[in-house]
Design a protein around this motif. Structure first.
Motif, PDB file in Angstrom:
ATOM      1  N   UNK A  22       0.819  -1.213   0.000  1.00 34.31           N
ATOM      2  CA  UNK A  22       0.000   0.000   0.000  1.00 34.31           C
ATOM      3  C   UNK A  22       0.852   1.262   0.000  1.00 34.31           C
ATOM      4  N   UNK A  23       2.013   1.204   0.665  1.00 30.67           N
ATOM      5  CA  UNK A  23       2.888   2.377   0.755  1.00 30.67           C
ATOM      6  C   UNK A  23       3.960   2.392  -0.321  1.00 30.67           C
ATOM      7  N   UNK A  24       4.041   1.337  -1.105  1.00 27.07           N
ATOM      8  CA  UNK A  24       5.012   1.288  -2.192  1.00 27.07           C
ATOM      9  C   UNK A  24       6.443   1.174  -1.739  1.00 27.07           C
ATOM     10  N   UNK A  25       6.674   0.402  -0.668  1.00 27.04           N
ATOM     11  CA  UNK A  25       8.026   0.224  -0.142  1.00 27.04           C
ATOM     12  C   UNK A  25       8.277  -1.261   0.092  1.00 27.04           C
ATOM     13  N   UNK A  26       9.504  -1.574   0.467  1.00 28.38           N
ATOM     14  CA  UNK A  26       9.822  -2.958   0.806  1.00 28.38           C
ATOM     15  C   UNK A  26       9.317  -3.277   2.215  1.00 28.38           C
ATOM     16  N   UNK A  27       9.452  -4.532   2.604  1.00 20.30           N
ATOM     17  CA  UNK A  27       8.960  -4.934   3.920  1.00 20.30           C
ATOM     18  C   UNK A  27       9.847  -4.429   5.052  1.00 20.30           C
ATOM     19  N   UNK A  28      11.126  -4.182   4.777  1.00 18.38           N
ATOM     20  CA  UNK A  28      12.048  -3.814   5.854  1.00 18.38           C
ATOM     21  C   UNK A  28      11.661  -2.527   6.580  1.00 18.38           C
ATOM     22  N   UNK A  29      11.425  -1.412   5.862  1.00 18.33           N
ATOM     23  CA  UNK A  29      11.034  -0.203   6.602  1.00 18.33           C
ATOM     24  C   UNK A  29       9.700  -0.342   7.320  1.00 18.33           C
ATOM     25  N   UNK A  30       8.804  -1.150   6.786  1.00 17.73           N
ATOM     26  CA  UNK A  30       7.519  -1.385   7.449  1.00 17.73           C
ATOM     27  C   UNK A  30       7.738  -2.143   8.749  1.00 17.73           C
ATOM     28  N   UNK A  31       8.602  -3.171   8.698  1.00 18.87           N
ATOM     29  CA  UNK A  31       8.894  -3.953   9.897  1.00 18.87           C
ATOM     30  C   UNK A  31       9.494  -3.065  10.989  1.00 18.87           C
ATOM     31  N   UNK A  32      10.415  -2.197  10.606  1.00 16.24           N
ATOM     32  CA  UNK A  32      11.047  -1.291  11.577  1.00 16.24           C
ATOM     33  C   UNK A  32      10.024  -0.310  12.139  1.00 16.24           C
ATOM     34  N   UNK A  33       9.169   0.205  11.255  1.00 13.80           N
ATOM     35  CA  UNK A  33       8.146   1.158  11.700  1.00 13.80           C
ATOM     36  C   UNK A  33       7.177   0.514  12.679  1.00 13.80           C
ATOM     37  N   UNK A  34       6.770  -0.718  12.397  1.00 14.82           N
ATOM     38  CA  UNK A  34       5.865  -1.423  13.293  1.00 14.82           C
ATOM     39  C   UNK A  34       6.475  -1.550  14.697  1.00 14.82           C
ATOM     40  N   UNK A  35       7.750  -1.920  14.736  1.00 15.19           N
ATOM     41  CA  UNK A  35       8.403  -2.082  16.033  1.00 15.19           C
ATOM     42  C   UNK A  35       8.486  -0.755  16.781  1.00 15.19           C
ATOM     43  N   UNK A  36       8.777   0.311  16.059  1.00  9.41           N
ATOM     44  CA  UNK A  36       8.864   1.628  16.688  1.00  9.41           C
ATOM     45  C   UNK A  36       7.505   2.058  17.219  1.00  9.41           C
ATOM     46  N   UNK A  37       6.461   1.854  16.425  1.00 10.24           N
ATOM     47  CA  UNK A  37       5.118   2.229  16.852  1.00 10.24           C
ATOM     48  C   UNK A  37       4.640   1.392  18.031  1.00 10.24           C
ATOM     49  N   UNK A  38       5.106   0.154  18.105  1.00 11.09           N
ATOM     50  CA  UNK A  38       4.784  -0.668  19.273  1.00 11.09           C
ATOM     51  C   UNK A  38       5.440  -0.081  20.519  1.00 11.09           C
ATOM     52  N   UNK A  39       6.688   0.361  20.397  1.00 13.27           N
ATOM     53  CA  UNK A  39       7.400   0.968  21.513  1.00 13.27           C
ATOM     54  C   UNK A  39       6.734   2.270  21.949  1.00 13.27           C
ATOM     55  N   UNK A  40       6.131   2.971  20.999  1.00 12.87           N
ATOM     56  CA  UNK A  40       5.472   4.239  21.303  1.00 12.87           C
ATOM     57  C   UNK A  40       4.066   4.052  21.868  1.00 12.87           C
ATOM     58  N   UNK A  41       3.594   2.811  21.919  1.00 17.89           N
ATOM     59  CA  UNK A  41       2.276   2.551  22.470  1.00 17.89           C
ATOM     60  C   UNK A  41       1.135   2.720  21.495  1.00 17.89           C
ATOM     61  N   UNK A  42       1.439   2.810  20.207  1.00 16.88           N
ATOM     62  CA  UNK A  42       0.389   2.997  19.206  1.00 16.88           C
ATOM     63  C   UNK A  42      -0.043   1.683  18.559  1.00 16.88           C
ATOM     64  N   UNK A  43       0.812   0.661  18.612  1.00 15.20           N
ATOM     65  CA  UNK A  43       0.479  -0.658  18.086  1.00 15.20           C
ATOM     66  C   UNK A  43       0.718  -1.707  19.163  1.00 15.20           C
ATOM     67  N   UNK A  44      -0.032  -2.808  19.063  1.00 19.26           N
ATOM     68  CA  UNK A  44       0.186  -3.960  19.932  1.00 19.26           C
ATOM     69  C   UNK A  44       0.456  -5.173  19.064  1.00 19.26           C
ATOM     70  N   UNK A  45       1.293  -6.071  19.555  1.00 20.03           N
ATOM     71  CA  UNK A  45       1.606  -7.295  18.823  1.00 20.03           C
ATOM     72  C   UNK A  45       0.366  -8.177  18.747  1.00 20.03           C
ATOM     73  N   UNK A  46       0.148  -8.758  17.569  1.00 19.74           N
ATOM     74  CA  UNK A  46      -0.993  -9.656  17.360  1.00 19.74           C
ATOM     75  C   UNK A  46      -0.525 -10.823  16.511  1.00 19.74           C
ATOM     76  N   UNK A  47      -0.147 -11.913  17.156  1.00 18.80           N
ATOM     77  CA  UNK A  47       0.358 -13.055  16.407  1.00 18.80           C
ATOM     78  C   UNK A  47       1.842 -12.956  16.154  1.00 18.80           C
ATOM     79  N   UNK A  48       2.331 -13.829  15.284  1.00 19.58           N
ATOM     80  CA  UNK A  48       3.769 -13.923  15.027  1.00 19.58           C
ATOM     81  C   UNK A  48       4.318 -12.688  14.327  1.00 19.58           C
ATOM     82  N   UNK A  49       3.606 -12.171  13.326  1.00 18.06           N
ATOM     83  CA  UNK A  49       4.131 -11.055  12.543  1.00 18.06           C
ATOM     84  C   UNK A  49       3.175  -9.881  12.425  1.00 18.06           C
ATOM     85  N   UNK A  50       1.978 -10.023  12.943  1.00 16.20           N
ATOM     86  CA  UNK A  50       1.002  -8.967  12.788  1.00 16.20           C
ATOM     87  C   UNK A  50       0.922  -8.027  13.984  1.00 16.20           C
TER      88      UNK A  50
END
Length: 233
Positions: A35-63
């Motif tokens: 959807x963002x037109x990028x590779x998976x790597x920056x998305x993976x890093x962003x997800x982890x950062x947003x989890x640390x910021x309290x905006x995302x929660x882990x749901x399953x192995x990769x979601x």
């Protein structure tokens, strides 16, 4: 973080803050990257950062899932920050400022004065303010001589918008944002005056009130039509 990584992080923060990605929305690397037109790597890093910021929660192995961020949660987090920064200001005033710290704080004030002198702000100006605001608060914490305050704030930084490095701005109303951030900058002036004159109680009161400027996040988060951007490093 790479430029694509910063772009993904800023985009996802904005989508969460505006409600485009509502609470409970599940996110996965591959569809988000497509959807963002990028590779998976920056998305993976962003997800982890947003989890640390309290905006995302882990749901399953990769979601991940978008966390519900309530107005009360934001208000409570900001109040904690105000109490801790107020304590830092009081201790800095009682301890006294070194000449180097006083000069560095004055430099922040001078840069802010120049930024707001023209009577309006652009998105680029607010990015500059973000950096000098962060520098100002870091100097204040260091001036307290109490490392426990910064350590406690770091632990609370995972609460949504609890960190001073997170600034939400409404790009559809930059005139109002000029008034809001210019007022915050004037508070910087008053707290420095209190620090210089050793007025601990006054400095503490100003910094506790200063944190309340952040509480406008509540109305931003409830206004899904606003073009809200989160500036955070």
């Amino acid at each position: 973080m790479s430029k694509p990584g910063q772009h993904v992080l800023i985009t996802l923060r904005k989508m969460i803050a505006s409600g485009e990605l509502p609470a409970g929305e599940r996110l996965a690397e591959i569809p988000t990257a497509e959807a963002l037109g990028v590779s998976r790597t920056p998305v993976r890093i962003a997800f982890r950062t947003l989890e640390q910021e309290g905006l995302l929660s882990k749901a399953g192995a990769r979601g991940y899932v978008v966390r519900a961020v309530s107005a009360d949660e934001i208000a409570g987090a900001v109040e904690i920050r105000g109490v801790l920064e107020g304590l830092a200001a009081r201790q800095a005033a009682e301890r006294g400022l070194s000449s180097a710290t006083r000069a560095a704080l004055q430099e922040c004030l001078d840069q802010g004065d120049a930024l707001f002198a023209k009577g309006y702000v652009t998105e680029e100006d607010l990015e500059v303010y973000h950096d000098l605001n962060l520098r100002f608060h870091q100097l204040l914490l260091a001036a307290s001589g109490n490392p426990a305050i910064a350590e406690t704030l770091a632990r609370h930084a995972a609460l949504p918008f609890a960190s001073v490095s997170a600034l939400a701005v409404n790009l559809n109303d930059l005139a109002r944002e000029y008034r809001r951030f210019n007022f915050a900058h004037m508070q910087h002036h008053t707290v420095v005056d209190a620090l210089v004159h050793g007025q601990g109680a006054r400095a503490e009161s100003i910094m506790r009130e200063h944190a309340n400027v952040t509480l406008r996040y509540r109305e931003m988060l409830s206004d899904t039509g606003s073009d809200v951007t989160i500036l955070r490093k």
